[in-house]
Write a protein that holds these residues in place. Sequence first.
Motif, PDB file in Angstrom:
ATOM      1  N   MET A   1      23.066  11.002  -5.116  1.00 28.33           N
ATOM      2  CA  MET A   1      22.316   9.756  -5.011  1.00 28.33           C
ATOM      3  C   MET A   1      21.925   9.251  -3.459  1.00 28.33           C
ATOM      4  O   MET A   1      22.821   9.215  -2.645  1.00 28.33           O
ATOM      5  N   PHE A   2      20.656   9.326  -3.181  1.00 25.52           N
ATOM      6  CA  PHE A   2      20.435   8.978  -1.854  1.00 25.52           C
ATOM      7  C   PHE A   2      20.327   7.553  -1.775  1.00 25.52           C
ATOM      8  O   PHE A   2      20.321   6.759  -2.589  1.00 25.52           O
ATOM      9  N   LYS A   3      20.263   6.905  -0.097  1.00 21.78           N
ATOM     10  CA  LYS A   3      20.080   5.588   0.056  1.00 21.78           C
ATOM     11  C   LYS A   3      18.896   5.504   1.009  1.00 21.78           C
ATOM     12  O   LYS A   3      18.641   6.105   1.959  1.00 21.78           O
ATOM     13  N   LEU A   4      17.884   4.457   0.369  1.00 16.32           N
ATOM     14  CA  LEU A   4      16.980   4.022   1.136  1.00 16.32           C
ATOM     15  C   LEU A   4      17.017   2.554   1.574  1.00 16.32           C
ATOM     16  O   LEU A   4      17.439   1.708   0.911  1.00 16.32           O
ATOM     17  N   ILE A   5      17.085   2.479   2.951  1.00 17.05           N
ATOM     18  CA  ILE A   5      16.939   1.101   3.630  1.00 17.05           C
ATOM     19  C   ILE A   5      15.632   0.690   3.843  1.00 17.05           C
ATOM     20  O   ILE A   5      14.883   1.492   4.517  1.00 17.05           O
ATOM     21  N   ILE A   6      15.166  -0.523   3.403  1.00 20.08           N
ATOM     22  CA  ILE A   6      14.026  -1.133   3.606  1.00 20.08           C
ATOM     23  C   ILE A   6      14.032  -2.271   4.298  1.00 20.08           C
ATOM     24  O   ILE A   6      15.029  -3.203   4.195  1.00 20.08           O
ATOM     25  N   GLY A   7      12.835  -2.879   4.913  1.00 16.98           N
ATOM     26  CA  GLY A   7      12.710  -4.340   5.137  1.00 16.98           C
ATOM     27  C   GLY A   7      12.169  -5.121   4.011  1.00 16.98           C
ATOM     28  O   GLY A   7      12.041  -4.774   2.724  1.00 16.98           O
ATOM     29  N   ASN A   8      11.810  -6.435   4.279  1.00 20.45           N
ATOM     30  CA  ASN A   8      11.545  -7.391   3.385  1.00 20.45           C
ATOM     31  C   ASN A   8      10.150  -6.866   2.600  1.00 20.45           C
ATOM     32  O   ASN A   8       9.459  -6.332   3.440  1.00 20.45           O
ATOM     33  N   ARG A   9      10.285  -7.165   1.456  1.00 21.64           N
ATOM     34  CA  ARG A   9       9.146  -6.458   0.360  1.00 21.64           C
ATOM     35  C   ARG A   9       7.852  -7.341   0.505  1.00 21.64           C
ATOM     36  O   ARG A   9       6.808  -6.832   0.589  1.00 21.64           O
ATOM     37  N   ALA A  10       7.949  -8.591   1.151  1.00 15.22           N
ATOM     38  CA  ALA A  10       6.915  -9.340   1.291  1.00 15.22           C
ATOM     39  C   ALA A  10       6.033  -8.805   2.535  1.00 15.22           C
ATOM     40  O   ALA A  10       4.697  -9.047   2.399  1.00 15.22           O
ATOM     41  N   TYR A  11       6.713  -8.336   3.411  1.00  9.73           N
ATOM     42  CA  TYR A  11       6.192  -8.213   4.515  1.00  9.73           C
ATOM     43  C   TYR A  11       5.919  -6.561   5.025  1.00  9.73           C
ATOM     44  O   TYR A  11       5.133  -6.269   5.947  1.00  9.73           O
ATOM     45  N   SER A  12       6.887  -5.805   4.604  1.00  2.00           N
ATOM     46  CA  SER A  12       6.877  -4.517   5.356  1.00  2.00           C
ATOM     47  C   SER A  12       6.144  -3.315   4.590  1.00  2.00           C
ATOM     48  O   SER A  12       6.700  -2.886   3.569  1.00  2.00           O
ATOM     49  N   SER A  13       4.789  -3.204   5.119  1.00  2.00           N
ATOM     50  CA  SER A  13       3.955  -2.256   4.597  1.00  2.00           C
ATOM     51  C   SER A  13       4.635  -0.544   4.364  1.00  2.00           C
ATOM     52  O   SER A  13       4.587   0.002   3.614  1.00  2.00           O
ATOM     53  N   TRP A  14       5.360  -0.510   5.644  1.00  2.00           N
ATOM     54  CA  TRP A  14       5.790   0.916   5.613  1.00  2.00           C
ATOM     55  C   TRP A  14       7.151   1.086   4.936  1.00  2.00           C
ATOM     56  O   TRP A  14       7.126   2.146   4.139  1.00  2.00           O
ATOM     57  N   SER A  15       7.788   0.095   4.584  1.00  2.00           N
ATOM     58  CA  SER A  15       8.774   0.223   3.563  1.00  2.00           C
ATOM     59  C   SER A  15       8.458   0.324   2.181  1.00  2.00           C
ATOM     60  O   SER A  15       9.033   1.198   1.448  1.00  2.00           O
ATOM     61  N   MET A  16       7.192  -0.274   1.967  1.00  2.00           N
ATOM     62  CA  MET A  16       6.862  -0.087   0.793  1.00  2.00           C
ATOM     63  C   MET A  16       6.180   1.139   0.414  1.00  2.00           C
ATOM     64  O   MET A  16       6.481   1.819  -0.584  1.00  2.00           O
ATOM     65  N   ARG A  17       5.486   1.879   1.334  1.00  3.43           N
ATOM     66  CA  ARG A  17       5.242   3.090   1.222  1.00  3.43           C
ATOM     67  C   ARG A  17       6.409   4.274   0.959  1.00  3.43           C
ATOM     68  O   ARG A  17       6.609   5.067   0.005  1.00  3.43           O
ATOM     69  N   GLY A  18       7.611   3.733   1.802  1.00  5.32           N
ATOM     70  CA  GLY A  18       8.762   4.753   1.364  1.00  5.32           C
ATOM     71  C   GLY A  18       9.360   4.748   0.208  1.00  5.32           C
ATOM     72  O   GLY A  18       9.785   5.675  -0.317  1.00  5.32           O
ATOM     73  N   TRP A  19       9.301   3.387  -0.196  1.00  2.50           N
ATOM     74  CA  TRP A  19       9.951   2.986  -1.539  1.00  2.50           C
ATOM     75  C   TRP A  19       9.096   3.637  -2.826  1.00  2.50           C
ATOM     76  O   TRP A  19       9.758   4.135  -3.566  1.00  2.50           O
TER      77      TRP A  19
END
Length: 222
Positions: A1-19
């Motif tokens: 199982m891999f792990k994904l670290i993301i920023g705030n969902r409200a604001y982080s567009s790049w995190s949204m793409r990776g997620w």
Amino acid sequence: MFKLIIGNRAYSSWSMRGWLAAKQCGEDFEEYVVPLFDAEWEKRREGDEFAPSLGKVPILWDGEIVVWDSLAIIEFLADRHGSALYWPEAEGARAVARSMSAEMHSGFANLRRELPMNVRKSFPATEPSQPVRDEIDRILQLWAQARARFGGTGDFLFGDWCAADMMYAPVVTRLITYSVGVPSFAGVYMKHVLSHPHVAEWIDKAQDEPWVIDAYETHKAA
């Protein structure tokens, strides 16, 4: 199982793409949300988990393998689970999808700066600056070309949901947040993007986040 670290969902567009890319693969993964720019942000960025990306999110860890940057995450997962999950099958369509994704990745700086992502807000319509207007027009042009040439009877840019849609999904949320008028074909496409279960899940989870970045909570006309 891999792990994904993301920023705030409200604001982080790049995190949204990776997620969205991670959700697309169908593999279970652990996700960690780190609040951007809070009191611990600079200290957190110095940790070993963030070192390879210089503190930027998203960042994916799979054992000792580390991948950062949303487009790199898309390609890593496409290698792992098959290109067909992320890119159109036809060579010509795939070439255009990759080109559009790369342009999103490297361009549209004015749009990013003047219309930051905030999926919890809706602002009254205001006239964007000319540089932003030009970038929005370019995006609409790309969408129109993709739909006309490759969309067929599907709902998305290349018919089926693919990496290009993931790359432009945060733009869809921006156009909604800032009440930007779009042609009817784009409005239909945007509704399909917002109705995609992964996008809907991201936006829904963002509503319950406790963190607020004041700079992204107001909007002034250019």
